[in-house]
Design a protein around this motif. Sequence first.
Motif, short mmCIF file in Angstrom:
data_model
loop_
_atom_site.label_atom_id
_atom_site.label_comp_id
_atom_site.label_asym_id
_atom_site.label_seq_id
_atom_site.Cartn_x
_atom_site.Cartn_y
_atom_site.Cartn_z
N GLN A 155 -17.53 -35.89 -11.21
CA GLN A 155 -17.14 -37.26 -11.56
C GLN A 155 -18.35 -38.08 -12.00
OE1 GLN A 155 -15.02 -38.53 -8.09
NE2 GLN A 155 -13.14 -37.58 -8.77
N ARG A 156 -19.45 -37.93 -11.30
CA ARG A 156 -20.66 -38.67 -11.69
C ARG A 156 -21.14 -38.24 -13.07
NH1 ARG A 156 -25.66 -37.45 -8.52
NH2 ARG A 156 -26.59 -36.78 -10.45
N SER A 157 -21.11 -36.94 -13.33
CA SER A 157 -21.52 -36.43 -14.64
C SER A 157 -20.63 -36.97 -15.75
CB SER A 157 -21.47 -34.90 -14.66
OG SER A 157 -22.42 -34.38 -13.78
N LEU A 158 -19.32 -37.00 -15.51
CA LEU A 158 -18.40 -37.51 -16.52
C LEU A 158 -18.55 -39.02 -16.71
CD1 LEU A 158 -15.26 -35.39 -15.56
CD2 LEU A 158 -16.75 -35.08 -17.55
N ARG A 159 -18.85 -39.74 -15.65
CA ARG A 159 -19.10 -41.18 -15.78
C ARG A 159 -20.36 -41.44 -16.60
NH1 ARG A 159 -17.14 -41.47 -10.44
NH2 ARG A 159 -15.21 -42.68 -10.39
N GLU A 160 -21.42 -40.70 -16.29
CA GLU A 160 -22.68 -40.86 -17.02
C GLU A 160 -22.53 -40.53 -18.50
OE1 GLU A 160 -25.45 -38.46 -14.84
OE2 GLU A 160 -25.63 -39.93 -13.21
N ILE A 174 -17.81 -32.73 -21.59
CA ILE A 174 -18.85 -33.61 -22.14
C ILE A 174 -19.21 -33.18 -23.56
CG2 ILE A 174 -21.26 -34.31 -21.88
CD1 ILE A 174 -20.72 -34.13 -18.77
N SER A 175 -19.32 -31.88 -23.79
CA SER A 175 -19.68 -31.41 -25.12
C SER A 175 -18.58 -31.67 -26.15
CB SER A 175 -20.04 -29.92 -25.10
OG SER A 175 -18.88 -29.14 -24.89
N LEU A 176 -17.33 -31.71 -25.69
CA LEU A 176 -16.21 -31.96 -26.60
C LEU A 176 -16.03 -33.43 -26.93
CD1 LEU A 176 -13.54 -29.51 -25.18
CD2 LEU A 176 -14.85 -29.28 -27.30
N LYS A 177 -16.63 -34.30 -26.14
CA LYS A 177 -16.43 -35.74 -26.31
C LYS A 177 -16.67 -36.21 -27.74
CE LYS A 177 -18.32 -40.16 -25.03
NZ LYS A 177 -19.49 -40.83 -24.54
N ASN A 178 -17.73 -35.78 -28.36
CA ASN A 178 -18.05 -36.23 -29.71
C ASN A 178 -17.46 -35.33 -30.79
OD1 ASN A 178 -19.58 -38.44 -28.80
ND2 ASN A 178 -21.32 -37.10 -28.42
N ARG A 179 -17.01 -34.15 -30.42
CA ARG A 179 -16.46 -33.22 -31.41
C ARG A 179 -14.98 -33.43 -31.66
NH1 ARG A 179 -17.91 -27.47 -29.59
NH2 ARG A 179 -16.70 -26.99 -31.43
N ILE A 213 -17.20 -40.58 -20.25
CA ILE A 213 -15.85 -40.03 -20.36
C ILE A 213 -14.92 -40.63 -19.32
CG2 ILE A 213 -14.51 -37.90 -20.08
CD1 ILE A 213 -16.87 -36.42 -21.31
N LEU A 214 -15.44 -40.89 -18.15
CA LEU A 214 -14.64 -41.36 -17.03
C LEU A 214 -15.02 -42.80 -16.69
CD1 LEU A 214 -12.58 -40.51 -14.86
CD2 LEU A 214 -14.50 -39.76 -13.47
N GLY A 215 -14.02 -43.64 -16.51
CA GLY A 215 -14.25 -45.03 -16.13
C GLY A 215 -14.55 -45.17 -14.65
N ASP A 216 -14.69 -46.41 -14.21
CA ASP A 216 -15.05 -46.67 -12.82
C ASP A 216 -13.92 -46.43 -11.84
OD1 ASP A 216 -17.67 -47.29 -13.36
OD2 ASP A 216 -17.23 -49.41 -13.73
N SER A 217 -12.69 -46.64 -12.25
CA SER A 217 -11.59 -46.47 -11.30
C SER A 217 -10.45 -45.65 -11.92
CB SER A 217 -11.08 -47.82 -10.81
OG SER A 217 -10.93 -48.72 -11.87
N PRO A 218 -10.60 -44.33 -11.93
CA PRO A 218 -9.53 -43.49 -12.48
C PRO A 218 -8.34 -43.44 -11.54
CG PRO A 218 -11.26 -42.13 -11.54
CD PRO A 218 -11.73 -43.56 -11.46
N ALA A 219 -7.21 -43.02 -12.06
CA ALA A 219 -6.00 -42.85 -11.25
C ALA A 219 -6.29 -41.82 -10.17
CB ALA A 219 -4.85 -42.39 -12.13
N PRO A 220 -5.70 -41.98 -8.98
CA PRO A 220 -5.97 -41.05 -7.87
C PRO A 220 -5.73 -39.59 -8.22
CG PRO A 220 -4.76 -42.96 -7.08
CD PRO A 220 -4.82 -43.08 -8.57
N GLY A 221 -4.66 -39.28 -8.95
CA GLY A 221 -4.39 -37.90 -9.33
C GLY A 221 -5.47 -37.33 -10.24
N LEU A 222 -5.92 -38.15 -11.17
CA LEU A 222 -6.97 -37.71 -12.08
C LEU A 222 -8.27 -37.53 -11.32
CD1 LEU A 222 -8.04 -37.13 -14.93
CD2 LEU A 222 -8.39 -39.58 -15.20
N GLU A 223 -8.56 -38.44 -10.43
CA GLU A 223 -9.78 -38.37 -9.63
C GLU A 223 -9.80 -37.08 -8.81
OE1 GLU A 223 -12.49 -41.48 -7.11
OE2 GLU A 223 -10.33 -41.78 -7.15
#
Length: 90
Positions: A6-11, A39-44, A14-24
């Motif tokens: 989660q920290r990696s995706l936030r940095e 992360i690698s797919l984010k820009n592609r 990709i991930l916001g500060d308060s994702p839905a519980p199921g997603l989290e």
Amino acid sequence: MAFDPQRSLREAGILGDSPAPGLEAALATLTEEEANLLISLKNRVPGLVPEVLAHSLDGGWNRPEAAQHGFEAAMLCACGLWSGSGNAEN
């Protein structure tokens, strides 16, 4: 130190500060390799599927296309009946 997906995706933005519980909960189970793939797919992805993103961002996917043409939305889930995949023998 343990990997925190989660920290990696936030940095990576990709991930916001308060994702839905199921997603989290789902993201907490990602391996480092899986998180790095996302992360690698984010820009592609925008370059690969511009039409899909255009429809999702302009609100064009508020209703299924078949419903826009007069089909009942409840009937859209009956595709298994037509294809045979909803076979009652199982």
